[in-house]
Scaffold this motif. Structure first.
Motif, PDB file in Angstrom:
ATOM      1  N   UNK A 283       0.361  -0.828   0.032  1.00 24.67           N
ATOM      2  CA  UNK A 283       0.218   0.260  -0.041  1.00 24.67           C
ATOM      3  C   UNK A 283       0.739   1.161   0.182  1.00 24.67           C
ATOM      4  N   UNK A 284       2.122   1.411   0.202  1.00 31.73           N
ATOM      5  CA  UNK A 284       2.805   2.183   0.394  1.00 31.73           C
ATOM      6  C   UNK A 284       3.499   2.660  -0.324  1.00 31.73           C
ATOM      7  N   UNK A 285       3.757   1.244  -1.655  1.00 29.52           N
ATOM      8  CA  UNK A 285       4.889   1.449  -2.427  1.00 29.52           C
ATOM      9  C   UNK A 285       3.850   2.787  -3.743  1.00 29.52           C
ATOM     10  N   UNK A 286       2.437   1.949  -3.376  1.00 35.62           N
ATOM     11  CA  UNK A 286       1.424   2.408  -4.246  1.00 35.62           C
ATOM     12  C   UNK A 286       1.211   3.806  -3.835  1.00 35.62           C
ATOM     13  N   UNK A 287       1.166   4.238  -2.498  1.00 39.96           N
ATOM     14  CA  UNK A 287       1.040   6.255  -2.421  1.00 39.96           C
ATOM     15  C   UNK A 287       2.032   6.375  -3.898  1.00 39.96           C
ATOM     16  N   UNK A 288       3.345   6.032  -3.480  1.00 38.11           N
ATOM     17  CA  UNK A 288       4.313   7.077  -3.206  1.00 38.11           C
ATOM     18  C   UNK A 288       5.315   7.086  -4.637  1.00 38.11           C
ATOM     19  N   UNK A 289       4.721   6.044  -5.670  1.00 38.22           N
ATOM     20  CA  UNK A 289       4.830   5.248  -7.107  1.00 38.22           C
ATOM     21  C   UNK A 289       3.723   6.090  -8.322  1.00 38.22           C
TER      22      UNK A 289
END
Length: 219
Positions: free
Chosen positions: A112-118
């Motif tokens: 979920x973090x990856x999806x927010x920052x990429x």
């Protein structure tokens, strides 16, 4: 003022190997001086929501509707959170991420973090070549219950670290160092009991690696 962004994602509150190693990194970082600060984000204890709309994968100008108000004002809370997470990366000189392998892949909290920052057109190239975080050091502590080393039965089935290397390294341009620690279940699972010594050696090597990296990165 050198700043570390310390990210954990393990669901194990007290027995997590990845948490112990990221904490060692952060503690070693702090010993370098009072100016070496740490920002902590615990993705398991304070989980992020999934993206509320697929358009959040794109910079506002690239969303359906372009840069119109309708394209930029549909999800103010989601955009505010996304901006906060990206700003944490921007403000950090070094990032350390605890990334345990769950079912051969990433913990959902970390994904979920990856999806927010990429974000195409913001943190990664799309219509421009910009990589605003290019060269920023990222240490990924990759803990796994078994071994996935070349020549073992598990070789080629690690789908956790390659995903982070692709997203953070290839796409976002950051300088990714993976510190693996294997066979973390050797002391708990009888079938892995023959690998206890190998597991201890892997953990010792990982401790040495994160300590060394925490002493030199961000200088």
């Amino acid at each position: 003022m050198p700043r570390l962004l310390h990210i954990d994602s393990s669901a194990a509150a007290d027995s997590s190997v990845s948490r112990a190693l990221t904490r060692l990194f952060a503690d070693t970082w702090r010993t370098r001086g009072a100016e070496f600060t740490v920002t902590e984000r615990d993705l398991h204890r304070d989980p992020l929501p999934h993206l509320s709309d697929a358009e959040l994968h794109y910079a506002p100008r690239l969303r359906a509707g372009g840069a119109s108000d309708a394209a930029t004002d549909r999800y103010p809370a989601a955009e505010a959170l996304q901006g906060e997470l990206i700003e944490e990366i921007a403000a950090a000189d070094v990032i350390v991420i605890g990334a345990p392998m769950y079912n051969w892949s990433l913990p959902s909290a970390l994904k979920a973090w990856v999806d927010h920052v990429h974000v195409l057109g913001t943190t990664v190239p799309f219509d421009t070549p910009d990589q605003p975080f290019a060269g920023k050091p990222v240490v990924v502590v990759s803990s796994r219950g078994n071994t996935y080393a070349p020549g073992t039965p598990g070789a080629g089935t690690d789908f956790a670290t390659p995903a982070l290397q692709q997203v953070l390294g290839q796409s976002m341009g950051m300088a990714v160092t993976v510190v693996p620690v294997e066979l973390t279940l050797a002391s708990r699972i009888p079938a892995l009991g023959a690998f206890v010594d190998q597991a201890e050696a892997s953990r010792a090597a990982a401790r040495a690696a994160v300590t060394d990296l925490a002493r030199v990165l961000g200088s």
